[in-house]
Design an enzyme around this catalytic site. Sequence first.
Site, PDB file in Angstrom:
ATOM      1  N   ASP A 137      30.794  33.125  37.427  1.00 61.96           N
ATOM      2  CA  ASP A 137      31.068  32.398  36.213  1.00 61.96           C
ATOM      3  C   ASP A 137      32.597  31.860  36.155  1.00 61.96           C
ATOM      4  OD1 ASP A 137      32.639  34.725  35.877  1.00 61.96           O
ATOM      5  OD2 ASP A 137      31.807  35.505  34.024  1.00 61.96           O
ATOM      6  N   THR A 153      35.069  41.293  36.292  1.00 61.81           N
ATOM      7  CA  THR A 153      35.288  42.645  36.643  1.00 61.81           C
ATOM      8  C   THR A 153      34.015  42.866  37.824  1.00 61.81           C
ATOM      9  OG1 THR A 153      33.459  43.247  35.093  1.00 61.81           O
ATOM     10  CG2 THR A 153      36.032  43.452  34.312  1.00 61.81           C
ATOM     11  N   HIS A 186      17.751  57.759  53.483  1.00 56.26           N
ATOM     12  CA  HIS A 186      18.035  56.897  52.351  1.00 56.26           C
ATOM     13  C   HIS A 186      16.876  55.957  52.041  1.00 56.26           C
ATOM     14  CE1 HIS A 186      21.888  58.566  52.931  1.00 56.26           C
ATOM     15  NE2 HIS A 186      21.746  58.284  54.363  1.00 56.26           N
ATOM     16  N   CYS A 204      32.520  37.932  38.923  1.00 54.42           N
ATOM     17  CA  CYS A 204      32.653  37.620  37.428  1.00 54.42           C
ATOM     18  C   CYS A 204      34.191  38.203  37.390  1.00 54.42           C
ATOM     19  CB  CYS A 204      31.777  38.055  36.533  1.00 54.42           C
ATOM     20  SG  CYS A 204      31.698  39.708  36.321  1.00 54.42           S
ATOM     21  N   HIS A 207      23.623  53.245  52.476  1.00 50.59           N
ATOM     22  CA  HIS A 207      22.801  54.276  51.946  1.00 50.59           C
ATOM     23  C   HIS A 207      22.036  53.653  50.916  1.00 50.59           C
ATOM     24  CE1 HIS A 207      25.663  58.026  52.960  1.00 50.59           C
ATOM     25  NE2 HIS A 207      25.228  57.214  53.803  1.00 50.59           N
TER      26      HIS A 207
END
Length: 149
Positions: free
Chosen positions: A11, A70, A136, A68, A101
């Site tokens: 964004d 964060t 995993h 973005c 993992h």
Amino acid sequence: MTVMKIAMGSDHGGIHLKNHLKDYLEGKGYEVLDKGTYTEESCDYPDYAAKVGHAVAGGEAELGILVCGTGLGISIAANKIKGVRAAVCGDVYSAKMSREHNNANILALGERVTGVGLAEMIVDAWLAAEFAGGRHARRVDKIMALEAE
């Protein structure tokens, strides 16, 4: 040798880091599919999470990177798309583990919380890591089964 295709999107809050990482990855020989945004004009991160998520889930690109402010909102949005396992990472170890993992196929970063140098190290570690499989794989299968609920 086949060149890996990486879909990228952001964004307005992540456009500078996305553009930097796009150039960085192209300089390393990756093919980058830039899904936008292309300006600093305010826009909605779910739109770009969808574009990258669908590119990865649909096989247009092997992996995706989203940015973005964060990394949080864009990763939440991307994870709503069937077949996406997006991980927001702010350190090298988490990036490596998200691939080894959790078989993450999209990396989410935050421009406002991650410096350029660290972002490059995170991307390098993420791309170098490979899914470990084994125990995993069972866990990732359970994650993917949640989509059917």
